[in-house]
Design an enzyme around this catalytic site. Sequence first.
Site, PDB file in Angstrom:
ATOM      1  N   CYS A 195      -5.567  -2.714   2.750  1.00  0.00           N
ATOM      2  CA  CYS A 195      -5.431  -2.604   4.205  1.00  0.00           C
ATOM      3  C   CYS A 195      -6.667  -3.089   4.953  1.00  0.00           C
ATOM      4  CB  CYS A 195      -5.086  -1.157   4.559  1.00  0.00           C
ATOM      5  SG  CYS A 195      -4.676  -0.896   6.306  1.00  0.00           S
TER       6      CYS A 195
ATOM      7  N   GLU B 134       0.841  -1.208   0.000  1.00  0.00           N
ATOM      8  CA  GLU B 134       0.000   0.000   0.000  1.00  0.00           C
ATOM      9  C   GLU B 134       0.870   1.249   0.000  1.00  0.00           C
ATOM     10  OE1 GLU B 134      -3.435   1.951   2.947  1.00  0.00           O
ATOM     11  OE2 GLU B 134      -2.100   0.362   3.660  1.00  0.00           O
TER      12      GLU B 134
ATOM     13  N   LYS C 269      -9.541   2.904  -2.750  1.00  0.00           N
ATOM     14  CA  LYS C 269     -10.021   2.306  -1.505  1.00  0.00           C
ATOM     15  C   LYS C 269     -11.354   2.925  -1.107  1.00  0.00           C
ATOM     16  CE  LYS C 269      -8.452   1.356   3.214  1.00  0.00           C
ATOM     17  NZ  LYS C 269      -7.428   1.650   4.238  1.00  0.00           N
TER      18      LYS C 269
END
Length: 528
Positions: free
Chosen positions: A396, A282, A346
Amino acid sequence: MFNLASKISNLSLKNKYLLSCFCGSITSLALAPVNFLFVLFVTFPLFILIIDSQKPFNKKNLFQLFKIGWSFGFGYSLFGLYWINIAFVNDISSYYIYLPIAIIIVPLIIGLFYGFIPLIASLFYPNNTYRLWSISVSWTFIEYIKGDLFNFPWNQIGHTLININPILQITSIFGELSLTLLIVYIASFPVILFKKNKKKLYSYCLPVALLIIIYFFGYQSIKLNKTSYENIDLLLVQPNIDQKIKWLPSYKELIIEKIFNLSDTLNEKDNEFTEKYIIWPETALPVLIDEDGKVMDKIISLLNNNTFLLTGAIRRERDNINKFYKYYNSFFIINENKQILDKYDKRILVPFGEYIPFSNFVDKFTRFSISGLTGSFSHGTKKTINTSKSFSVLICYEIIFSGRSYSKEARPNWILNITNDAWFGRSSGPYQHLEMAKVRAVEEGLPVIRVANTGISAIIDPKGRVLKKLSLEEAGIIKSKLPKKIDPTFYSQHGKISITLIMMVISIFIYYMHIRRIIIIRKKNRKF
């Protein structure tokens, strides 16, 4: 042993709350990485004895019951989520205002959910072992609410069983909530030792038989599904960049060089594989990759016609209406021609880490701008998270959500989880994060490839077996073939239907036994 139950009954309310809080605190030892599961066989019976001490339940002591559960939840969250505070310490000058919130207020808020467990259980709370089912169903229901409706499934009590791989296999049918239902019931059973009961040994037959059946099912499932591999080569890069230096301009070139040196290890002469993926974590580089020509030139030097870079990155998009940039925590697939074949922004952002809830409201009505204290990322809007390369990407925090691993229109071949757990140092947070990735693999019957900045990167097969991994704060690479997926699991096809039905059946049975007992008591009273 019977004296313990009476001693707890004689405690003051204040001491009952303190004991409940203590039970919650040491219950956190059962979570990764300590995994001291047997502590639950002490804390759960004590918690139930505290609830028992409040009988008979009535309107006057309902709030007392709530506070018993709240105290347990506060202790459990205070120690189980201590690692959240480490993220703020990394940049104490910016985040000092949130430390009191993270240390005290967050556990207090999360603890509220646990306050409802004894309240719900008290609706049908028989004196016999059936009350253990009542507690188990109530606990599972609350964790469903906390996870699915309030988007915080972290540290479900069932996660204490993830480390026992044969038992983990039941999530392929019932999902991760089944682990909570099971462990609360099993670990609570020693409470019968503190009650006068002539059928103690008989009472233990059901939980022991249940454990044996579940373990045998899981063992056979693992045995029958050996790991096999696709003809795809993976190179996972774990650069181990300290969060304190990652965004400092003076370290920019050093970080870029380190990641490229680790990545330049694929054997380009090896034509055995149909495709090769170099995978970075990430927000891997401290630059806007899609806007930096020099970095893109370096990237294509790593690639050829069947090699692709899969990477996390920050990207920005100009808002022409409001005349400012929106920033996204994103993912790119890049080929040898500098083309971004696919991207994903995200969608589920971390509160207080990637955005501040209600920040626009606070900034508007106060002089203190809080939105600048975090990355202030915008939420992605793309509903599907299946890529053109037949895999799903989760950035994540997104890996922790059951049933949200991919768009159901098309089942992918594998799940990619990229993350940066450097914020949390050598705490329990990264270990727990990895454990939840294992659950997703078993639930969906898909391999999970996890690539983390500072660890723990891992190759996980569809049965939750960790085939390869890199430890915390270790710089290195993992080279591996891609594990093959297995047939769709019951849970991947039907979701929470099975666990919902089980909870409904148990609830109806408890209700029936509760009403039956009342009728029997009334008949006896009429005789006299």
